[in-house]
Scaffold this motif. Structure first.
Motif, PDB file in Angstrom:
ATOM      1  N   LEU A   6       2.456  -7.582   1.784  1.00  0.00           N
ATOM      2  CA  LEU A   6       2.831  -5.923   1.027  1.00  0.00           C
ATOM      3  C   LEU A   6       1.392  -5.042   1.557  1.00  0.00           C
ATOM      4  O   LEU A   6       1.547  -4.179   2.187  1.00  0.00           O
ATOM      5  N   THR A   7       0.435  -5.646   1.250  1.00  0.00           N
ATOM      6  CA  THR A   7      -0.737  -4.886   1.362  1.00  0.00           C
ATOM      7  C   THR A   7      -1.114  -4.850   3.199  1.00  0.00           C
ATOM      8  O   THR A   7      -1.591  -3.834   3.536  1.00  0.00           O
TER       9      THR A   7
ATOM     10  N   SER B 295       2.036  -7.016 -10.511  1.00  0.00           N
ATOM     11  CA  SER B 295       0.682  -6.772 -10.861  1.00  0.00           C
ATOM     12  C   SER B 295       0.558  -5.339 -10.604  1.00  0.00           C
ATOM     13  O   SER B 295       1.181  -4.506  -9.889  1.00  0.00           O
ATOM     14  N   THR B 296      -0.501  -4.598 -11.385  1.00  0.00           N
ATOM     15  CA  THR B 296      -0.788  -3.151 -11.046  1.00  0.00           C
ATOM     16  C   THR B 296      -1.206  -3.016  -9.873  1.00  0.00           C
ATOM     17  O   THR B 296      -1.027  -1.814  -9.081  1.00  0.00           O
ATOM     18  N   HIS B 297      -1.679  -4.153  -9.222  1.00  0.00           N
ATOM     19  CA  HIS B 297      -2.368  -3.769  -7.798  1.00  0.00           C
ATOM     20  C   HIS B 297      -1.322  -3.790  -6.679  1.00  0.00           C
ATOM     21  O   HIS B 297      -1.285  -2.931  -5.767  1.00  0.00           O
ATOM     22  N   HIS B 298      -0.080  -4.445  -7.189  1.00  0.00           N
ATOM     23  CA  HIS B 298       1.018  -4.209  -6.150  1.00  0.00           C
ATOM     24  C   HIS B 298       1.594  -3.004  -6.315  1.00  0.00           C
ATOM     25  O   HIS B 298       2.053  -2.197  -5.393  1.00  0.00           O
TER      26      HIS B 298
ATOM     27  N   GLU C 118      -9.486 -10.757  -0.827  1.00  0.00           N
ATOM     28  CA  GLU C 118      -9.091 -11.720  -2.135  1.00  0.00           C
ATOM     29  C   GLU C 118      -7.447 -11.147  -2.433  1.00  0.00           C
ATOM     30  O   GLU C 118      -6.853 -12.405  -3.129  1.00  0.00           O
ATOM     31  N   THR C 119      -7.282 -10.031  -1.916  1.00  0.00           N
ATOM     32  CA  THR C 119      -5.702  -9.482  -2.739  1.00  0.00           C
ATOM     33  C   THR C 119      -4.840  -9.321  -1.411  1.00  0.00           C
ATOM     34  O   THR C 119      -3.815  -8.729  -1.554  1.00  0.00           O
TER      35      THR C 119
ATOM     36  N   LYS D 219      -9.896  -0.931   0.139  1.00  0.00           N
ATOM     37  CA  LYS D 219      -9.982  -1.609  -1.218  1.00  0.00           C
ATOM     38  C   LYS D 219      -8.860  -2.400  -1.642  1.00  0.00           C
ATOM     39  O   LYS D 219      -8.869  -3.093  -2.454  1.00  0.00           O
ATOM     40  N   ILE D 220      -7.707  -1.921  -1.297  1.00  0.00           N
ATOM     41  CA  ILE D 220      -6.309  -2.471  -1.541  1.00  0.00           C
ATOM     42  C   ILE D 220      -6.148  -3.937  -0.773  1.00  0.00           C
ATOM     43  O   ILE D 220      -5.649  -4.675  -1.485  1.00  0.00           O
TER      44      ILE D 220
END
Length: 326
Positions: free
Chosen positions: A225-226, A145-148, A220-221, A215-216
């Motif tokens: 990785l994060t 995803s764009t988040h990744h 929820e996310t 925020k990253i």
């Protein structure tokens, strides 16, 4: 005005008054398109003001975001703007001059516009971390995803601070060695000042990047990785906090050592003056040109005064020794 997307580059065709077509390349690369990924990634390198506004018009970017994007020394930020998230993140520059001490000289800015199905990255200088993300993550299908994508941008950006931290540590060790083990150099204080400024500015950039990390890596996310990105940020923050304290201590120690050396010089000069004060007093008395001075006619007057001066010097020396002033 027509845009053609080919070989990952756009071109602007402008019809001149003569009827000729002028082709102007715009450094816009499509890193990932919607045909092969669930999102699109557009990367823009060193655009002009007009080119940024063209991109803003095409993708519906707000004027306030574009205004922030055009500021070369803008500090890190994370902002929700209408249908997208706007992020400014700063990478540490690879080549930094010895006297670099400003945000612009020490870091490079990258602006990111994040949507669910699109990510746009805009930067002035070449971005080596882009190849790392493409080769190690995008081509292997690890970015779902764009988040990744955003997470990898921030993570590879934080890596640039880790590389610089090693060099700053070596510089601190160099100044410590010169301050404690060697004679002072004329340029030592100047170099120490710029070292402190580098650490201070870089640490401030990292502190302001905290909101982006928060925020990253949200509940929820959050994923592996994060969490790795957050761990790297915490590690770097700890390193730069330590470097900041060390440089402040070095500055304090430098002035303390300078003050101590100055006091030592004054102490030595004071000791010399104490030795010569009584001798100068005696010489001053016998240097007066009065006709009737009884000692002037004494046969052993001169050697007697010399012996008195030697005795006074010895007595002063013994007194200083007893008080441990020598």
């Amino acid at each position: 005005m027509v845009y053609y997307c080919g070989n990952f580059c756009w071109y602007e065709f402008i019809q001149l008054a003569t009827g000729n077509i002028l082709t102007i390349p715009i450094m816009i690369k499509t890193i990932a398109d919607s045909r092969h990924h669930p999102y699109e990634w557009v990367d823009v390198t060193d655009p002009t003001k007009e080119e940024i506004h063209e991109v803003a018009s095409k993708y519906g970017l707000h004027d306030s975001s574009i205004e922030d994007c055009l500021q070369p020394d803008h500090l890190p930020k994370h902002e929700n703007v209408e249908s997208y998230v706007f992020i400014i993140f700063r990478l540490h520059s690879k080549d930094v001059s010895g006297k670099a001490d400003t945000v612009q000289e020490l870091t490079d800015k990258i602006a990111v516009f994040l949507k669910d199905d699109m990510i746009i990255s805009i930067h002035k200088k070449a971005w080596p971390q882009l190849d790392v993300i493409v080769d190690h993550y995008l081509k292997k299908g690890l970015c779902k995803s764009t988040h990744h994508i955003l997470n990898e941008i921030v993570k590879t950006g934080l890596d640039t601070y880790e590389e610089r931290a090693t060099k700053l540590t070596q510089e601190i060790e160099y100044y410590e060695e010169n301050m404690f083990l060697k004679n002072r150099k004329v340029s030592l204080l100047e170099g120490l000042y710029y070292l402190k400024r580098k650490v201070d500015v870089t640490r401030r950039i990292l502190l302001l990047s905290n909101e982006i990390i928060e925020k990253i890596d949200t509940p929820e996310t959050s994923d592996t990785l994060t969490r790795n990105t957050r761990d790297l940020y915490v590690k770097l923050k700890s390193i730069y906090d330590s470097l900041f304290e060390n440089t402040n201590h070095l500055m304090t120690i430098y002035f303390s050592i300078s003050s101590q050396r100055t006091n030592e010089i004054i102490r030595v000069l004071t000791i010399f003056s104490v030795f010569f004060m009584p001798l100068t007093f005696i010489v001053g008395i016998y240097g007066m040109n009065f006709e009737f001075m009884p000692e002037l006619k004494m046969k052993y007057g001169y050697p007697g005064v010399m012996l008195l001066m030697v005795a006074l010097t010895v007595l002063i020396y013994i007194w200083f020794k007893k008080r441990s002033w020598l």
